[in-house]
Design an enzyme around this catalytic site. Sequence first.
Site, PDB file in Angstrom:
ATOM      1  N   SER A 176       0.859  -1.182   0.000  1.00  0.00           N
ATOM      2  CA  SER A 176       0.000   0.000   0.000  1.00  0.00           C
ATOM      3  C   SER A 176       0.899   1.237   0.000  1.00  0.00           C
ATOM      4  CB  SER A 176      -0.953  -0.034   1.199  1.00  0.00           C
ATOM      5  OG  SER A 176      -1.879   1.024   1.132  1.00  0.00           O
ATOM      6  N   HIS A 203      -2.556  -1.157  -3.353  1.00  0.00           N
ATOM      7  CA  HIS A 203      -3.724  -0.310  -3.124  1.00  0.00           C
ATOM      8  C   HIS A 203      -3.609   0.968  -3.944  1.00  0.00           C
ATOM      9  CE1 HIS A 203      -4.361  -2.249   1.120  1.00  0.00           C
ATOM     10  NE2 HIS A 203      -4.739  -3.042   0.138  1.00  0.00           N
ATOM     11  N   ASP A 300      -4.145  -5.098   5.973  1.00  0.00           N
ATOM     12  CA  ASP A 300      -4.535  -5.959   4.860  1.00  0.00           C
ATOM     13  C   ASP A 300      -3.397  -6.927   4.555  1.00  0.00           C
ATOM     14  OD1 ASP A 300      -5.972  -7.039   2.758  1.00  0.00           O
ATOM     15  OD2 ASP A 300      -5.385  -5.480   1.334  1.00  0.00           O
TER      16      ASP A 300
END
Length: 359
Positions: A176, A203, A300
Site C-alpha cells: 500500500s 492499493h 490488509d
Amino acid sequence: MSAILPERAWQRAGATPFKVLMVDDSVVMRSIVERILDTCPDVDLVGKVATTAEAFAFLNAHQVDIVLLDHEMPSQKGLDALPDIITAAKGAHVVMLSSHCKRGSKVAVSALSMGASDAIEKPVRGQSGAAFGDDLLFRLRRLARSKGSGKNSLAHSTFRAFPSGFSLSCIGIGASTGGIHTLGELLAGLAAKPGVPILITQHLPDTFIPYYAQQVGRMTSLPVRVVHTGQVLEANAIYVAGGNSSLSCRRDGGQVRVVLSPDRDPITNTRPSVNHMFSAIAECYGDGALGIVLTGIGRDGTAGARKIVESGGAIIAQDRESSVVWGMPGSVTRAGLACANLRPNEMFAYLREQCEEWA
C-alpha cells in the site's frame, strides 16, 4: 517568499500536533492550505516556502512530519527535486500536492514510484473547498498516525521457521503506502526468471493502474499484465490487480485462472484486497505459495497470510526501518506469520538461500 510560522499554544492536554512544511510558489494555494490546517489543533503548519531551495534550507534546520510539495515551481520542478526532498526530510512523509496529480496521471504515478507517500490534486474550479479540505486532512492525518506504527512492537514477536523442503510455485506481493517505489527495490533483487507467476496487489484507484503497470514494466524484463477474468497464470509473468476488484484465482484442470471479485474485504474494507489474493494462492498453490508483504498502512494481508501459513507456504515481510509505513508488514510480523523481516532488495536472495532448487 517564505515564512516560518510561530509555535502555537495547544489547548488540549497531552496533544502533540504533527508538523507540516508546505512548498509551493502560489500565495493563493499556501493561503488556502493554511486556512484549512489553522483550524485543526492536531496539525501545525510550521513553514511555507516558495522554492525547493528554500525547502532544503528549512529541512536542514527543522524536523517535520509531512512535506507538501508542488510540482510546477520556478527554478526546479517538484518531481525533479523529489528524491532529494525525501532524503532531506529525514523520514518525514512527502506528499505531492499539485494540479498535475489527477487520479491516474503520469506525474502522480511517477511521484509515488519515486517514494512519495501520496499524490493529491489541488482543488479545481467547481470543487467544494470543504470537500478538498476534508480529503486533505483525512489523508494527512492517516499518514501522521502511521509514523508511529510498529514502534516497540517486535519485543513479543516471533518468526516462523521457513518451511523445510519448500518448492516455490507462486509469489504474491501485497503493498500500500510507499509500495510502488519499494516494489522497484524488490524486483531489482530478482537476478533470474523465477519460474513461477508473480501476482501483485497494490492499493491504488483504478485510474492509476494502467500507468502503474507501465511503471512495473520498467522495473523488470518480465511481461507485466493487468488481470482480467479467466486469464491463465503463466510462469515468469507478473499479474497486476485492478483498482476496482480483488485478484483471486481458481484451479481449472492443470491450469490456474484469474478470478476477479468486486467485493471489499470484510475484515479491512480494502479493494483490491491482499487478503483475497493471499487466500486464493494458498488454495491454488498450497505449500508452494509465497506471500511478500511490503510497506503500507493498515493490516490488509494478515488474514490471507494466515491462510498461506496454514497451507504450508511462507511469508516474508518488509522490515520496519526500510518501510514508509510499517503497518501491513508489522501486522503479519506481530501475528507470528513471517519467516523474516528484510529490506526489499534482500528478499529474493533470502528466498534463494531457503529454496535451493529455485537458486
